[in-house]
Each structure stands twice: as structure tokens, then as C-alpha cells.
Scaffold this active site. Structure first.
Site, mmCIF file in Angstrom:
data_model
loop_
_atom_site.group_PDB
_atom_site.id
_atom_site.type_symbol
_atom_site.label_atom_id
_atom_site.label_comp_id
_atom_site.label_asym_id
_atom_site.label_seq_id
_atom_site.Cartn_x
_atom_site.Cartn_y
_atom_site.Cartn_z
ATOM 1 N N SER A 80 0.818 -1.200 0.000
ATOM 2 C CA SER A 80 0.000 0.000 0.000
ATOM 3 C C SER A 80 0.864 1.267 0.000
ATOM 4 C CB SER A 80 -0.965 -0.036 1.201
ATOM 5 O OG SER A 80 -2.035 0.848 1.029
ATOM 6 N N ASP B 82 -5.751 -3.204 -2.080
ATOM 7 C CA ASP B 82 -4.783 -2.886 -1.022
ATOM 8 C C ASP B 82 -3.970 -4.098 -0.550
ATOM 9 O OD1 ASP B 82 -3.482 -1.911 1.186
ATOM 10 O OD2 ASP B 82 -5.255 -1.097 2.139
#
Length: 265
Positions: free
Chosen positions: A45, A157
Site C-alpha cells: 500500500s 490494497d
């Protein structure tokens, strides 16, 4: 303690954490001040994005500038006919000037990026081929940013499945520094009065516990507790988050170098 067999190679693990990832940039400044140069980076991320910019040769000043000028929630990025409030693909234009060659192979350091395969329900580590699309996928927080399609699969993510990806570095690095910017916020029982609050707390606990279990893979872990005071998208606190990361890393690195060899210099 890491038991990798690299030739004095220094690895850097950068967790996810939304805007708290700016603390990673403060760590990069501290590494520069301590004459430490990681050759291997693994990130999820926000950590993947900071790591990629660093691997592409941008210094901490340029990376901090990137985060300061990035407009996360412009309505021009609104997602149409995609799940999510904002279209992850519409952030590509922000990254292209920083990655003139859109491949992992063009980077000056070895980079591993984790993204979560929403179809197969597992993490995938990317380290070759197209770069920008992988970064967009790794940073696509569910519900906020639309998933990104890669090789016919949908990715989101990286922190969902592996928020502290030490694994890619273990076989390559003699020393590993981990940076965890997603600590559990200190709360009271009065804050757990709704079903949503309890579920959110449980999810945060699970993610933090999975990461903390891998701290032993590292020779040094930087995890500033003060970052727990900031939300995932606290964009008005960039300078403070950067300062916290830098100060925490400086203290840890001072102590580490006083008692250990100097890897990666």
C-alpha cells in the site's frame, strides 16, 4: 532476528497505513543521515508507493513533495461504473512523471510490491514487469478506491493480506529494517458503543497482530506509537507525520549503530 544469507545486503520493509505512510519518508531521511542505503525494499500500500519512489532514485525531499501535492479526493477522480468512490486508474497521471520507464526492471533497487487478489483471496508479490499499475493496485483501499485489474484478476490494497511483507527479503538480505506505521490506536470502552466500532477495532487488531508476529524477521523495527493518533486519510497532518517518522527512526538508528555493524553503507 533475520537469518538471510545476503552479502551484507540491507533490506527495508515498509508497511501500509494510508497517509501515515508519510512517516516512511521521515525514515528515509534518517537512513540518509546515518549513511545507510537499502538495496532491497518490500512494501504494501503506502509503503509500496514510498518504496517505489525511493527505488526509482527520488530522494526524501522529492517524495515528501509528491505526497504534499497529491490531491486524493478530487471529484475529477470519481469512479463511474466501478466499485469504490474514486477510480484508482485516474491516479496514474500523478505517478507517470516519477516513473518515466514503467517497469520494475528500470528501478535502481530491487522492489517487491504486495497486492491482494480479491478473486483468489490471497496476496501476490510483484517484482517484475509493469510497475505503475501494480502500485495503484497495492494502494487501492477497498470501498474508497476501485480495484485494479492485472492479468485478468482484480487486486486491491496489499495491506489486506500482508501489511508487513518481510518474506521477499529473507533470502536476500543479511540485515532487515522494518517500518510499521499502522499501530493500534489507544481507545477507551466508551468508544466501542456501536457494532461498526467493534468490527473496525477487531479488524485493526487482526491486521496489527499479523504484522507484529513478523517483527522477529527484522534486525530493527521502527514503529512509532504516536502515529496511532492519526486516521488513514489525515491529509492535513503530513508534516507532523513526517516528523514523527524521522525522529523515531533517528533514535532507533543511533542506538542500533552504536551496538551493531554498519550494513548497507
Amino acid at each position: 532476528m533475520n537469518t538471510g544469507r545476503g552479502e551484507n545486503a540491507l533490506g527495508l520493509v515498509l508497511s501500509g497505513g494510508g497517509i501515515r505512510g508519510v512517516a516512511h519518508i521521515g525514515v528515509l531521511k534518517a537512513l540518509e543521515e546515518h549513511d545507510l542505503q537499502p538495496g532491497y525494499i518490500a512494501g504494501a500500500s503506502a509503503g509500496a508507493l514510498v518504496g517505489a519512489l525511493y527505488a526509482a532514485g527520488h530522494d526524501w525531499r522529492e517524495i515528501l513533495g509528491f505526497f504534499k501535492q497529491l490531491s486524493l479526493f478530487s471529484w475529477s477522480r470519481y469512479a463511474r461504473h466501478k466499485p469504490g468512490m474514486f477510480d484508482a486508474d485516474k491516479y496514474r497521471q500523478d505517478l507517470e512523471p516519477f516513473f518515466t520507464q514503467d517497469t520494475f526492471e528500470a528501478l535502481g533497487k530491487k522492489l517487491y510490491v504486495v497486492a491482494s487478489d480479491l478473486i483468489k483471496g490471497r496476496s501476490r508479490v510483484f517484482h517484475e514487469g509493469p510497475l505503475i499499475r501494480t502500485l495503484l493496485a497495492s494502494s487501492a483501499v477497498p470501498g474508497v478506491f476501485s480495484p485494479v485489474q492485472i492479468d485478468g484478476a482484480l487486486f486491491a490494497d496489499g495491506g489486506i493480506t500482508n501489511n508487513f511483507p518481510t518474506e521477499p527479503l529473507l533470502a536476500h538480505c543479511e540485515h532487515i529494517i522494518g517500518v510499521f506505521v499502522n499501530p493500534l490506536k489507544q481507545i477507551t470502552a466508551a468508544e466501542l458503543t456501536s457494532s461498526f466500532a467493534v468490527m473496525e477495532r477487531a479488524f485493526s487488531m487482526d491486521r496489527a497482530s499479523a504484522s507484529i508476529r513478523k517483527f522477529d524477521d527484522c534486525d530493527l523495527v521502527i514503529h512509532p506509537a504516536a502515529l496511532g493518533a492519526f486516521g488513514t486519510f489525515s491529509t492535513s497532518h503530513v508534516d507532523e507525520i513526517f516528523r514523527i517518522g524521522h525522529e523515531a527512526a533517528s533514535r532507533k538508528l543511533d542506538a542500533w549503530q552504536a551496538h551493531a555493524p554498519r550494513p548497507g553503507a
